[in-house]
Design a protein around this motif. Structure first.
Motif, PDB file in Angstrom:
ATOM      1  N   THR A  44      -0.467  -0.788 -28.053  1.00  0.00           N
ATOM      2  CA  THR A  44       0.357  -0.069 -27.365  1.00  0.00           C
ATOM      3  C   THR A  44       1.708  -1.127 -26.551  1.00  0.00           C
ATOM      4  N   THR A  45       3.038  -0.581 -26.966  1.00  0.00           N
ATOM      5  CA  THR A  45       4.022  -1.365 -26.543  1.00  0.00           C
ATOM      6  C   THR A  45       4.824  -0.803 -25.111  1.00  0.00           C
ATOM      7  N   ARG A  46       4.234   0.257 -24.914  1.00  0.00           N
ATOM      8  CA  ARG A  46       4.925   0.851 -23.730  1.00  0.00           C
ATOM      9  C   ARG A  46       3.901   1.308 -22.685  1.00  0.00           C
ATOM     10  N   ARG A  47       4.350   0.916 -21.247  1.00  0.00           N
ATOM     11  CA  ARG A  47       3.431   1.424 -20.327  1.00  0.00           C
ATOM     12  C   ARG A  47       3.361   2.991 -20.197  1.00  0.00           C
ATOM     13  N   GLU A  48       2.285   3.426 -19.296  1.00  0.00           N
ATOM     14  CA  GLU A  48       2.364   4.855 -18.939  1.00  0.00           C
ATOM     15  C   GLU A  48       3.534   5.476 -18.697  1.00  0.00           C
ATOM     16  N   ASP A  49       4.523   4.889 -17.812  1.00  0.00           N
ATOM     17  CA  ASP A  49       5.503   5.338 -17.284  1.00  0.00           C
ATOM     18  C   ASP A  49       6.797   5.120 -18.398  1.00  0.00           C
ATOM     19  N   GLY A  50       6.637   4.755 -19.435  1.00  0.00           N
ATOM     20  CA  GLY A  50       7.410   4.732 -20.750  1.00  0.00           C
ATOM     21  C   GLY A  50       8.205   3.268 -20.569  1.00  0.00           C
ATOM     22  N   SER A  51       8.081   2.311 -19.753  1.00  0.00           N
ATOM     23  CA  SER A  51       8.748   1.173 -19.674  1.00  0.00           C
ATOM     24  C   SER A  51       7.936   0.303 -20.570  1.00  0.00           C
ATOM     25  N   PRO A  52       8.720  -0.826 -21.301  1.00  0.00           N
ATOM     26  CA  PRO A  52       8.167  -1.932 -22.030  1.00  0.00           C
ATOM     27  C   PRO A  52       6.731  -2.691 -21.375  1.00  0.00           C
ATOM     28  N   VAL A  53       5.858  -2.788 -22.152  1.00  0.00           N
ATOM     29  CA  VAL A  53       4.710  -3.785 -21.747  1.00  0.00           C
ATOM     30  C   VAL A  53       5.513  -5.086 -21.317  1.00  0.00           C
ATOM     31  N   GLN A  54       4.898  -5.597 -20.457  1.00  0.00           N
ATOM     32  CA  GLN A  54       5.574  -7.178 -19.994  1.00  0.00           C
ATOM     33  C   GLN A  54       4.421  -8.047 -19.858  1.00  0.00           C
ATOM     34  N   ARG A  55       4.735  -9.332 -20.148  1.00  0.00           N
ATOM     35  CA  ARG A  55       3.757 -10.462 -20.088  1.00  0.00           C
ATOM     36  C   ARG A  55       3.183 -10.302 -18.784  1.00  0.00           C
ATOM     37  N   GLY A  56       1.833 -10.500 -18.903  1.00  0.00           N
ATOM     38  CA  GLY A  56       0.857 -10.590 -17.602  1.00  0.00           C
ATOM     39  C   GLY A  56       0.264  -8.962 -17.553  1.00  0.00           C
ATOM     40  N   ASP A  57       0.859  -7.974 -18.033  1.00  0.00           N
ATOM     41  CA  ASP A  57       0.229  -6.858 -17.921  1.00  0.00           C
ATOM     42  C   ASP A  57      -1.379  -6.654 -18.271  1.00  0.00           C
ATOM     43  N   THR A  58      -2.106  -5.842 -17.531  1.00  0.00           N
ATOM     44  CA  THR A  58      -3.353  -5.831 -18.013  1.00  0.00           C
ATOM     45  C   THR A  58      -3.819  -4.252 -18.169  1.00  0.00           C
ATOM     46  N   THR A  59      -4.856  -4.066 -18.870  1.00  0.00           N
ATOM     47  CA  THR A  59      -5.540  -2.587 -19.034  1.00  0.00           C
ATOM     48  C   THR A  59      -7.069  -2.667 -19.168  1.00  0.00           C
ATOM     49  N   THR A  60      -7.568  -1.585 -19.186  1.00  0.00           N
ATOM     50  CA  THR A  60      -9.085  -1.575 -19.508  1.00  0.00           C
ATOM     51  C   THR A  60      -9.313  -0.980 -20.572  1.00  0.00           C
ATOM     52  N   PRO A  61     -10.202  -0.857 -20.983  1.00  0.00           N
ATOM     53  CA  PRO A  61     -10.627   0.033 -22.437  1.00  0.00           C
ATOM     54  C   PRO A  61     -10.428   1.394 -22.257  1.00  0.00           C
ATOM     55  N   GLU A  62     -10.669   1.976 -20.912  1.00  0.00           N
ATOM     56  CA  GLU A  62     -10.388   3.522 -20.954  1.00  0.00           C
ATOM     57  C   GLU A  62      -8.799   3.643 -20.862  1.00  0.00           C
ATOM     58  N   ARG A  63      -8.198   2.915 -20.167  1.00  0.00           N
ATOM     59  CA  ARG A  63      -6.783   3.269 -19.987  1.00  0.00           C
ATOM     60  C   ARG A  63      -6.195   3.029 -21.431  1.00  0.00           C
ATOM     61  N   ALA A  64      -6.625   2.106 -22.243  1.00  0.00           N
ATOM     62  CA  ALA A  64      -6.029   1.706 -23.488  1.00  0.00           C
ATOM     63  C   ALA A  64      -6.528   2.557 -24.522  1.00  0.00           C
ATOM     64  N   LEU A  65      -7.623   3.379 -24.415  1.00  0.00           N
ATOM     65  CA  LEU A  65      -7.774   4.315 -25.130  1.00  0.00           C
ATOM     66  C   LEU A  65      -7.044   5.638 -25.142  1.00  0.00           C
ATOM     67  N   ILE A  66      -6.705   6.015 -23.893  1.00  0.00           N
ATOM     68  CA  ILE A  66      -5.780   7.029 -23.512  1.00  0.00           C
ATOM     69  C   ILE A  66      -4.255   6.820 -24.066  1.00  0.00           C
ATOM     70  N   ALA A  67      -3.940   5.455 -23.663  1.00  0.00           N
ATOM     71  CA  ALA A  67      -2.723   5.127 -24.547  1.00  0.00           C
ATOM     72  C   ALA A  67      -2.559   5.127 -25.863  1.00  0.00           C
ATOM     73  N   LEU A  68      -3.653   4.748 -26.576  1.00  0.00           N
ATOM     74  CA  LEU A  68      -3.650   4.795 -28.096  1.00  0.00           C
ATOM     75  C   LEU A  68      -3.681   6.170 -28.586  1.00  0.00           C
ATOM     76  N   ASN A  69      -4.402   6.986 -28.025  1.00  0.00           N
ATOM     77  CA  ASN A  69      -4.168   8.521 -28.436  1.00  0.00           C
ATOM     78  C   ASN A  69      -2.699   8.949 -28.027  1.00  0.00           C
ATOM     79  N   ARG A  70      -2.157   8.737 -26.766  1.00  0.00           N
ATOM     80  CA  ARG A  70      -1.061   9.242 -26.307  1.00  0.00           C
ATOM     81  C   ARG A  70      -0.029   8.673 -27.553  1.00  0.00           C
TER      82      ARG A  70
END
Length: 163
Positions: A44-70
């Protein structure tokens, strides 16, 4: 005979999302993808709000799976729009979604693949073969991309899964 449906009516399969996850790999902390793009989760290259992923950002497997599907669903919609009414089999569409997820929908829509699909009649084998062109990153051929493109090509040709 392959059952083909207009691309614009197609949707990405669960198997394709699993295949993309396998190729992308999971990372809980943002990283540079090798060409300067901050990436997290399963590519994923975009955060949930549509902004770019930034250095230092973290996620959980659950949130990452939602982002992958989206992201996979968005990619599917984008490429279906540029392919239009050209009929595709599910395995062809899934292979193209996997590729576009990795290279971006814009690059996919400007590609030889789309030109070959929109030929009269569509050049399905040629479009699948063109997947293999996308094996470079930052001007270098990467072994991981060669393996991924070969698997996507085989999926496109109906020869098996993409992972």
């Amino acid at each position: 005979m392959k059952l083909r449906t207009a691309a614009i009516l197609s949707s990405v399969s669960a198997a394709a999302i699993v295949g993309i996850a396998g190729w992308e790999g999971y990372r809980a902390r943002a990283y540079d993808d090798g060409v300067g793009v901050q990436t997290i989760g399963w590519g994923t290259t975009r955060r949930e709000d549509g902004s770019p992923v930034q250095r230092g950002d973290t996620t959980t497997p659950e949130r990452a799976l939602i982002a992958l599907n989206r992201d996979a669903q968005r990619t599917a919609r984008d490429i279906a729009a540029c392919i239009g009414s050209v009929p595709l089999a599910q395995h062809e569409f899934d292979a193209f979604v996997s590729l576009a997820y990795n290279i971006g929908s814009g690059a996919f829509c400007r590609s030889t693949i789309v030109r070959r699909l929109k030929a009269t009649p569509p050049d399905y084998a040629g479009a699948c073969e063109a997947i293999k062109m996308w094996r470079f990153a930052a001007g270098r051929e990467l072994p991981g991309l060669v393996r991924r493109r070969e698997a996507e090509y085989r999926l496109c040709m109906g020869e098996g899964g993409a992972s």
